[in-house]
Design a protein around this motif. Structure first.
Motif, PDB file in Angstrom:
ATOM      1  N   HIS A 161     -30.206   6.562 -45.292  1.00 50.03           N
ATOM      2  CA  HIS A 161     -31.051   7.107 -44.221  1.00 50.03           C
ATOM      3  C   HIS A 161     -32.257   6.203 -44.015  1.00 50.03           C
ATOM      4  CE1 HIS A 161     -28.791  10.779 -43.865  1.00 50.03           C
ATOM      5  NE2 HIS A 161     -28.780  10.853 -45.191  1.00 50.03           N
ATOM      6  N   TYR A 162     -32.405   5.739 -42.808  1.00 49.50           N
ATOM      7  CA  TYR A 162     -33.554   4.878 -42.499  1.00 49.50           C
ATOM      8  C   TYR A 162     -33.877   5.038 -41.014  1.00 49.50           C
ATOM      9  CZ  TYR A 162     -29.997   1.950 -40.402  1.00 49.50           C
ATOM     10  OH  TYR A 162     -28.962   1.517 -39.616  1.00 49.50           O
ATOM     11  N   GLY A 163     -35.062   4.603 -40.633  1.00 52.74           N
ATOM     12  CA  GLY A 163     -35.467   4.619 -39.227  1.00 52.74           C
ATOM     13  C   GLY A 163     -35.761   3.205 -38.747  1.00 52.74           C
ATOM     14  N   VAL A 164     -35.600   2.979 -37.431  1.00 49.43           N
ATOM     15  CA  VAL A 164     -35.874   1.672 -36.830  1.00 49.43           C
ATOM     16  C   VAL A 164     -37.109   1.803 -35.946  1.00 49.43           C
ATOM     17  CG1 VAL A 164     -34.997  -0.151 -35.315  1.00 49.43           C
ATOM     18  CG2 VAL A 164     -33.415   1.094 -36.818  1.00 49.43           C
ATOM     19  N   VAL A 165     -38.018   0.850 -36.068  1.00 52.03           N
ATOM     20  CA  VAL A 165     -39.269   0.890 -35.296  1.00 52.03           C
ATOM     21  C   VAL A 165     -39.417  -0.390 -34.489  1.00 52.03           C
ATOM     22  CG1 VAL A 165     -41.792   1.100 -35.421  1.00 52.03           C
ATOM     23  CG2 VAL A 165     -40.359   2.254 -37.137  1.00 52.03           C
ATOM     24  N   THR A 166     -39.712  -0.276 -33.180  1.00 51.39           N
ATOM     25  CA  THR A 166     -40.147  -1.458 -32.425  1.00 51.39           C
ATOM     26  C   THR A 166     -41.416  -1.121 -31.653  1.00 51.39           C
ATOM     27  OG1 THR A 166     -39.093  -1.185 -30.222  1.00 51.39           O
ATOM     28  CG2 THR A 166     -37.694  -2.051 -32.012  1.00 51.39           C
ATOM     29  N   LEU A 167     -42.340  -2.056 -31.663  1.00 50.87           N
ATOM     30  CA  LEU A 167     -43.617  -1.890 -30.955  1.00 50.87           C
ATOM     31  C   LEU A 167     -43.989  -3.200 -30.271  1.00 50.87           C
ATOM     32  CD1 LEU A 167     -45.897  -0.111 -33.617  1.00 50.87           C
ATOM     33  CD2 LEU A 167     -44.871   0.926 -31.581  1.00 50.87           C
ATOM     34  N   HIS A 168     -44.216  -3.161 -28.973  1.00 51.07           N
ATOM     35  CA  HIS A 168     -44.726  -4.376 -28.317  1.00 51.07           C
ATOM     36  C   HIS A 168     -45.551  -4.113 -27.067  1.00 51.07           C
ATOM     37  CE1 HIS A 168     -41.065  -3.772 -25.865  1.00 51.07           C
ATOM     38  NE2 HIS A 168     -41.695  -4.438 -24.937  1.00 51.07           N
ATOM     39  N   ARG A 169     -45.772  -2.840 -26.703  1.00 50.55           N
ATOM     40  CA  ARG A 169     -46.585  -2.579 -25.505  1.00 50.55           C
ATOM     41  C   ARG A 169     -48.017  -3.031 -25.748  1.00 50.55           C
ATOM     42  NH1 ARG A 169     -43.507  -2.900 -21.988  1.00 50.55           N
ATOM     43  NH2 ARG A 169     -41.622  -1.818 -22.540  1.00 50.55           N
ATOM     44  N   PRO A 170     -48.590  -3.759 -24.785  1.00 51.66           N
ATOM     45  CA  PRO A 170     -49.995  -4.162 -24.933  1.00 51.66           C
ATOM     46  C   PRO A 170     -50.903  -2.981 -25.279  1.00 51.66           C
ATOM     47  CG  PRO A 170     -49.038  -5.213 -22.992  1.00 51.66           C
ATOM     48  CD  PRO A 170     -47.983  -4.293 -23.542  1.00 51.66           C
ATOM     49  N   GLY A 171     -50.670  -1.824 -24.657  1.00 54.10           N
ATOM     50  CA  GLY A 171     -51.507  -0.648 -24.919  1.00 54.10           C
ATOM     51  C   GLY A 171     -51.451  -0.177 -26.363  1.00 54.10           C
ATOM     52  N   ASN A 172     -50.379  -0.534 -27.079  1.00 58.07           N
ATOM     53  CA  ASN A 172     -50.257  -0.155 -28.489  1.00 58.07           C
ATOM     54  C   ASN A 172     -50.670  -1.258 -29.448  1.00 58.07           C
ATOM     55  OD1 ASN A 172     -49.369   2.470 -28.081  1.00 58.07           O
ATOM     56  ND2 ASN A 172     -47.194   1.931 -28.156  1.00 58.07           N
ATOM     57  N   VAL A 173     -50.290  -2.494 -29.151  1.00 54.46           N
ATOM     58  CA  VAL A 173     -50.454  -3.535 -30.188  1.00 54.46           C
ATOM     59  C   VAL A 173     -51.585  -4.523 -29.932  1.00 54.46           C
ATOM     60  CG1 VAL A 173     -48.028  -3.413 -30.894  1.00 54.46           C
ATOM     61  CG2 VAL A 173     -48.719  -5.128 -29.198  1.00 54.46           C
ATOM     62  N   ASP A 174     -52.147  -4.566 -28.724  1.00 58.02           N
ATOM     63  CA  ASP A 174     -53.150  -5.608 -28.457  1.00 58.02           C
ATOM     64  C   ASP A 174     -54.522  -5.273 -29.026  1.00 58.02           C
ATOM     65  OD1 ASP A 174     -51.221  -7.042 -27.178  1.00 58.02           O
ATOM     66  OD2 ASP A 174     -52.194  -7.105 -25.213  1.00 58.02           O
ATOM     67  N   VAL A 201     -37.475   0.206 -40.898  1.00 56.74           N
ATOM     68  CA  VAL A 201     -37.305  -1.234 -40.697  1.00 56.74           C
ATOM     69  C   VAL A 201     -37.889  -1.600 -39.336  1.00 56.74           C
ATOM     70  CG1 VAL A 201     -34.911  -0.907 -39.879  1.00 56.74           C
ATOM     71  CG2 VAL A 201     -35.679  -3.166 -40.630  1.00 56.74           C
ATOM     72  N   LEU A 202     -38.697  -2.652 -39.318  1.00 58.54           N
ATOM     73  CA  LEU A 202     -39.355  -3.099 -38.084  1.00 58.54           C
ATOM     74  C   LEU A 202     -38.944  -4.518 -37.745  1.00 58.54           C
ATOM     75  CD1 LEU A 202     -41.918  -1.153 -39.201  1.00 58.54           C
ATOM     76  CD2 LEU A 202     -43.072  -2.470 -37.438  1.00 58.54           C
ATOM     77  N   PRO A 203     -38.086  -4.708 -36.743  1.00 60.91           N
ATOM     78  CA  PRO A 203     -37.902  -6.053 -36.182  1.00 60.91           C
ATOM     79  C   PRO A 203     -39.137  -6.352 -35.324  1.00 60.91           C
ATOM     80  CG  PRO A 203     -36.024  -4.595 -35.730  1.00 60.91           C
ATOM     81  CD  PRO A 203     -37.177  -3.737 -36.151  1.00 60.91           C
ATOM     82  N   VAL A 204     -39.950  -7.296 -35.761  1.00 57.64           N
ATOM     83  CA  VAL A 204     -41.306  -7.425 -35.200  1.00 57.64           C
ATOM     84  C   VAL A 204     -41.320  -8.353 -33.990  1.00 57.64           C
ATOM     85  CG1 VAL A 204     -43.706  -7.940 -35.708  1.00 57.64           C
ATOM     86  CG2 VAL A 204     -42.228  -7.061 -37.515  1.00 57.64           C
ATOM     87  N   HIS A 205     -41.654  -7.810 -32.834  1.00 60.00           N
ATOM     88  CA  HIS A 205     -41.822  -8.594 -31.593  1.00 60.00           C
ATOM     89  C   HIS A 205     -42.978  -9.571 -31.790  1.00 60.00           C
ATOM     90  CE1 HIS A 205     -42.791  -9.380 -27.354  1.00 60.00           C
ATOM     91  NE2 HIS A 205     -41.652  -8.785 -27.008  1.00 60.00           N
ATOM     92  N   PRO A 206     -42.851 -10.796 -31.264  1.00 62.34           N
ATOM     93  CA  PRO A 206     -43.939 -11.766 -31.501  1.00 62.34           C
ATOM     94  C   PRO A 206     -45.293 -11.300 -30.991  1.00 62.34           C
ATOM     95  CG  PRO A 206     -42.323 -12.615 -29.895  1.00 62.34           C
ATOM     96  CD  PRO A 206     -41.732 -11.390 -30.520  1.00 62.34           C
ATOM     97  N   ARG A 207     -45.279 -10.437 -29.980  1.00 63.77           N
ATOM     98  CA  ARG A 207     -46.557 -10.005 -29.419  1.00 63.77           C
ATOM     99  C   ARG A 207     -47.438  -9.281 -30.446  1.00 63.77           C
ATOM    100  NH1 ARG A 207     -47.959  -9.510 -24.091  1.00 63.77           N
ATOM    101  NH2 ARG A 207     -50.147  -8.972 -24.133  1.00 63.77           N
ATOM    102  N   GLY A 208     -46.842  -8.439 -31.275  1.00 65.12           N
ATOM    103  CA  GLY A 208     -47.676  -7.632 -32.175  1.00 65.12           C
ATOM    104  C   GLY A 208     -47.745  -8.177 -33.591  1.00 65.12           C
ATOM    105  N   ARG A 209     -47.079  -9.322 -33.831  1.00 66.78           N
ATOM    106  CA  ARG A 209     -46.859  -9.746 -35.221  1.00 66.78           C
ATOM    107  C   ARG A 209     -48.167  -9.860 -36.012  1.00 66.78           C
ATOM    108  NH1 ARG A 209     -44.066 -14.893 -34.750  1.00 66.78           N
ATOM    109  NH2 ARG A 209     -42.198 -13.695 -34.297  1.00 66.78           N
ATOM    110  N   THR A 230     -39.862  -2.218 -44.175  1.00 69.73           N
ATOM    111  CA  THR A 230     -39.297  -3.569 -44.203  1.00 69.73           C
ATOM    112  C   THR A 230     -39.530  -4.220 -42.851  1.00 69.73           C
ATOM    113  OG1 THR A 230     -37.531  -2.774 -45.644  1.00 69.73           O
ATOM    114  CG2 THR A 230     -37.160  -4.892 -44.556  1.00 69.73           C
ATOM    115  N   ALA A 231     -40.221  -5.356 -42.837  1.00 65.41           N
ATOM    116  CA  ALA A 231     -40.420  -6.099 -41.588  1.00 65.41           C
ATOM    117  C   ALA A 231     -39.397  -7.228 -41.511  1.00 65.41           C
ATOM    118  CB  ALA A 231     -41.836  -6.669 -41.541  1.00 65.41           C
ATOM    119  N   THR A 232     -38.864  -7.468 -40.312  1.00 63.27           N
ATOM    120  CA  THR A 232     -37.991  -8.635 -40.112  1.00 63.27           C
ATOM    121  C   THR A 232     -38.403  -9.317 -38.808  1.00 63.27           C
ATOM    122  OG1 THR A 232     -36.300  -7.712 -38.639  1.00 63.27           O
ATOM    123  CG2 THR A 232     -36.030  -7.272 -40.974  1.00 63.27           C
ATOM    124  N   ASP A 233     -37.879 -10.536 -38.608  1.00 62.59           N
ATOM    125  CA  ASP A 233     -38.035 -11.186 -37.313  1.00 62.59           C
ATOM    126  C   ASP A 233     -37.274 -10.378 -36.267  1.00 62.59           C
ATOM    127  OD1 ASP A 233     -39.615 -13.249 -38.207  1.00 62.59           O
ATOM    128  OD2 ASP A 233     -37.902 -14.516 -38.751  1.00 62.59           O
TER     129      ASP A 233
END
Ligand code: UD1
Ligand code: UDP
Length: 359
Positions: free
Chosen positions: A196-209, A231-239, A254-257
């Motif tokens: 059991h795991y969850g997947v997270v993605t974040l890249h909206r300017p309003g969230n990560v900038d 697990v977070l595949p990290v968008h370059p915008r928020g890295r 866990t962070a990944t590219d």
């Protein structure tokens, strides 16, 4: 006739692939432009390898920059391409800067424009995507909509009904085609994730900038991670800001590219829940029947809530919403919006052929 397709950013590629495929099957002459908005292998080339897109005929190589600098560089380069190729139709996708740049150039050259994913509205003008969507729709001749709400928005904005077509969702064509290649455990095992795991993605300017906006999101994600490995595949915008936030120091995060299409959607398919601010991921989780918690105050994709598995959440409501969504999961499985059936590319191709024949 010649159709010129404009792509550039990650979400464009799974939308363009089935459309180009269906137009090729109808014998259409086509050229594919990549603006170079996204350029890392895992943000761009991997999608060409996996999704059967032809190699771009032109890569403008514009790269990153401020909105004005990036959009201007695309416009200058696209004008040359359109003057040289004289397409009969320019086909644009979604709501990224590449979409807007191509629409502005084509409109002023008097070239017809088709917009795939027309009519979506968040009504949130702080989002660059909302500006791109509204201006693109105002300029284009053929408005190809994924859902009925989009048709209603366009009608209320005064767009003539004969320009608007409900065609379904080409991003879902790609998902359904790729399903046999999505291994729900391959990447999870490689990353050492439990069942059991969850997947997270974040890249909206309003969230990560803005670190002040990101901090409560990170705190909420840490609370979920106390209960569910993430697990977070990290968008370059928020890295950089996510690294600085300390989120990755949580032992169950866990962070990944950024991942390729099959690795990413394989992970999503096998996950207990997805937490995201992506547009496309709200749609894909709806079709996969995976609970989706969208960390945004609004969505331009309301059918993912009314038909699908999506819920809008705040940092404050995330933990409770996650528990509830996972408990209620079975109720939402299998409900898919009308025409998200894997045949949107064919409908778009038929409408396009008809449009060009009538000119
Ligand atoms: C863009 C779209 C957004 C879409 C997202 C999908 C606009 C205005 N925004 O946002 O709607 O949801 O793509 O992923 O068009 N970068 C890299 N490598 C890359 C590309 C970008 O490192 O291959 C970094 C650069 O530092 C760049 C930043 O990411 O400045 C942002 O890239 P940009 O294309 O401007 O916007 P996105 O946030 O990716
Ligand atoms: N995606 C991917 N790898 C990742 C994250 C996303 O292949 O690490 C895919 C996702 O499944 C969807 C597309 O990229 O097909 C969505 O892109 P993104 O979230 O960047 O943009 P948005 O839809 O928000 O504009």
């Amino acid at each position: 006739p010649l159709v010129l397709h404009i792509t550039g950013a990650r979400p464009n590629f799974p939308k363009a692939a089935p459309v180009m495929d269906a137009l090729a099957a109808r014998g259409m002459r086509q050229l594919l432009v990549h603006t170079g908005q996204h350029y890392d292998d895992n943000m761009s080339a991997v999608f060409f390898r996996e999704l059967g897109l032809p190699h771009p005929d032109v890569n403008l190589g514009v790269g990153s920059g401020s909105h004005a600098a990036q959009t201007a560089a695309m416009m200058t380069a696209l004008e040359e391409v359109m003057l040289a190729e004289r397409p009969d139709l320019v086909m644009v996708y979604g709501d990224v800067n590449s979409t807007l740049a191509a629409s502005l150039v084509a409109a002023k050259l008097g070239i017809a424009i088709a917009h795939v994913e027309a009519g979506l509205r968040s009504f949130d003008w702080t989002m660059p995507e909302e500006i791109n969507r509204v201006v693109t729709d105002r300029l284009c001749d053929l408005l190809l909509a994924t859902s009925a709400d989009a048709i209603a928005h366009l009608a209320s904005e005064g767009v003539a009904a004969d320009r608007i077509h409900l065609v379904g969702n080409p991003m879902i064509d790609t998902l359904l085609r790729q399903l046999p290649h999505l291994d729900a455990r391959a990447k999870a095992d490689e990353l050492g994730l439990p069942e059991h795991y969850g997947v997270v993605t974040l890249h909206r300017p309003g969230n990560v900038d803005d670190p002040a906006a990101l901090a409560p999101l990170v705190a909420a994600l840490r609370d979920v991670a106390d209960e569910l490995d993430l697990v977070l595949p990290v968008h370059p915008r928020g890295r950089a800001r996510l690294e600085a936030s300390g989120l990755f120091e949580h032992p169950r995060v866990t962070a990944t590219d950024p991942l390729g299409y099959r690795d990413f959607l394989g992970l999503v398919r096998g996950s207990a829940a997805v937490i995201t601010d992506s547009g496309g991921v709200q749609e894909e989780t709806t079709v996969l029947g995976v609970p989706c918690l969208t960390l945004r105050p609004n969505t331009e994709r309301p059918v993912t809530i009314t038909h699908g598995t999506n819920r809008l959440v705040t940092p404050e409501s995330l933990l409770a919403a996650y528990r509830e969504a996972v408990a209620a999961r079975a109720e939402r499985e299998g409900a898919v919006p009308p025409l998200w059936d894997g045949r949107a590319g064919e409908r778009i191709a038929d409408v396009t052929v008809g449009f060009l024949a009538a000119r």
